[in-house]
Design a protein around this motif. Structure first.
Motif, short mmCIF file in Angstrom:
data_model
loop_
_atom_site.label_atom_id
_atom_site.label_comp_id
_atom_site.label_asym_id
_atom_site.label_seq_id
_atom_site.Cartn_x
_atom_site.Cartn_y
_atom_site.Cartn_z
N ASN A 124 10.02 -0.35 7.23
CA ASN A 124 8.93 0.33 6.52
C ASN A 124 9.28 1.78 6.23
N MET A 125 9.88 2.46 7.19
CA MET A 125 10.22 3.85 6.96
C MET A 125 11.27 3.99 5.87
N LEU A 126 12.24 3.08 5.83
CA LEU A 126 13.23 3.10 4.76
C LEU A 126 12.55 2.94 3.41
N GLY A 127 11.64 1.99 3.32
CA GLY A 127 10.91 1.79 2.07
C GLY A 127 10.05 2.98 1.69
N ASN A 128 9.42 3.62 2.71
CA ASN A 128 8.62 4.82 2.46
C ASN A 128 9.47 5.93 1.86
N LEU A 129 10.63 6.15 2.44
CA LEU A 129 11.51 7.22 1.95
C LEU A 129 12.02 6.92 0.54
N ALA A 140 -7.33 8.16 3.86
CA ALA A 140 -7.47 9.62 3.82
C ALA A 140 -6.29 10.26 3.08
N GLY A 141 -5.09 9.72 3.30
CA GLY A 141 -3.92 10.24 2.60
C GLY A 141 -4.04 10.08 1.10
N GLY A 195 -1.30 14.39 2.26
CA GLY A 195 -1.63 12.99 1.98
C GLY A 195 -0.45 12.07 2.20
N VAL A 196 0.74 12.50 1.78
CA VAL A 196 1.94 11.69 1.98
C VAL A 196 2.19 11.48 3.47
N CYS A 197 2.04 12.53 4.26
CA CYS A 197 2.24 12.40 5.72
C CYS A 197 1.25 11.42 6.32
N PHE A 198 -0.01 11.47 5.90
CA PHE A 198 -1.03 10.55 6.42
C PHE A 198 -0.67 9.11 6.10
N ALA A 216 0.83 -1.20 0.00
CA ALA A 216 0.00 0.00 0.00
C ALA A 216 0.87 1.25 0.00
N ASN A 217 1.84 1.30 0.90
CA ASN A 217 2.72 2.47 0.98
C ASN A 217 3.56 2.64 -0.29
#
Length: 304
Positions: free
Chosen positions: A155-160, A280-281, A137-140, A97-98
């Protein structure tokens, strides 16, 4: 074009979006056997001969002038080698999803925001408002994930990484626009993909020996073939034909079907959940793009 034939192109765009969305799950499955860089290399290197064949059949020539080689080498290095490696690792290190939302949704928004710097268009209040909505939206999406805002998490590494894809990808598209005036999207993609796989090959050298090639089965071959033919060759042709027939602005809205199908793949294959904050994001990002698109057209995509 007859009005009653438009549904064929809309259907084609929807099917391509479904394939690209499902590919987030297929790619993660493929990376259970192949290293991310090797899996990406197999996808594009196997697709190159088919691009040349289609280019020859459609345009009658495939050659490239020496003065154009440096430019194609640079965009191949950035737009395929670097960008696709980042894409694959973003899929590996965050949820589907992210990765799908952060890879796909902000891309056109950044293209609209960066466009004035490349195309000498002024930044308007509509562009600023749409960009702010998209960033909310990105922050959400990041804060609404199962691990929240945790810089130490995978997960945060992948998000970035996924977020970086949108920035680099949009800049890459804009940098390619002058070339689009000199050659077709098919010609451009054929040659930058060719140079991109050449530059990518050295990064795959440590990975070949890690694969037990004799033990590969139907699922592994299916994942590679899905990427080569459906995602790359057929997907490129159908998407660009749809853009030609109904226009780039309308076609790009179909990109927002990609995350939906990626989330579905996450549910089916990896038991992933999707929170209300992330929903919502996604709505904020779509709303931001719609608001921007009501004022100006989006840059045409030159890759898949």
């Amino acid at each position: 074009m007859k009005q009653d034939r438009k549904w064929v192109y809309y259907l084609g765009l929807a099917l391509v979006a479904a394939v690209w969305g499902a590919n987030f799950g297929v790619s993660r499955k493929g990376m259970e056997t192949f290293d991310p860089v090797l899996f990406s290399f197999l996808r594009f290197s196997l697709a190159v001969p088919f691009f040349f064949l289609i280019l020859k059949l459609k345009e009658g020539k495939v050659g490239i002038s020496l003065k154009m080689v440096p430019r194609f080498m640079i965009i191949g290095l950035v737009g395929l080698t670097a960008l696709e490696i980042i894409v694959m690792y973003s899929i590996k290190y965050t949820t589907l999803a992210n990765s799908s939302l952060l890879n796909v949704a902000p891309w056109p928004i950044f293209a609209a925001l960066f466009g004035p710097f490349f195309l000498r268009e002024r930044i308007t209040s509509r562009l600023v408002a749409g960009g702010i909505a998209a960033m909310i939206g990105v922050c959400f999406i990041i804060l609404g994930g199962s691990e929240g805002f945790d810089l130490s998490s995978d997960n945060m590494l992948g998000n970035l990484l996924a977020f970086a894809v949108s920035i680099i990808g949009s800049l890459f598209n804009l940098a390619c626009m002058p070339l689009m005036k000199q050659c077709s999207p098919l010609y451009l993609s054929t040659w930058y993909t060719t140079f991109g796989v050449v530059f990518m090959f050295p990064f795959t050298i440590p990975s070949w020996g890690k694969v037990d090639w004799s033990a590969l089965g139907g699922s592994e071959y299916s994942a590679v073939l899905f990427n080569v033919f459906l995602c790359t060759v057929i997907g490129f042709i159908v998407w660009n034909e749809g853009m030609l027939r109904i226009g780039a602005t309308r076609a790009n809205f179909f990109r927002y079907l990609v995350p939906a199908f990626a989330v579905a793949a996450g549910y089916l294959f990896f038991d992933e959940s999707f929170s209300g904050w992330q929903l919502a994001g996604g709505i904020f990002m779509v709303a931001g793009l719609i608001w921007i698109s009501l004022e100006r057209g989006e840059p045409a995509a030159v890759n898949v």
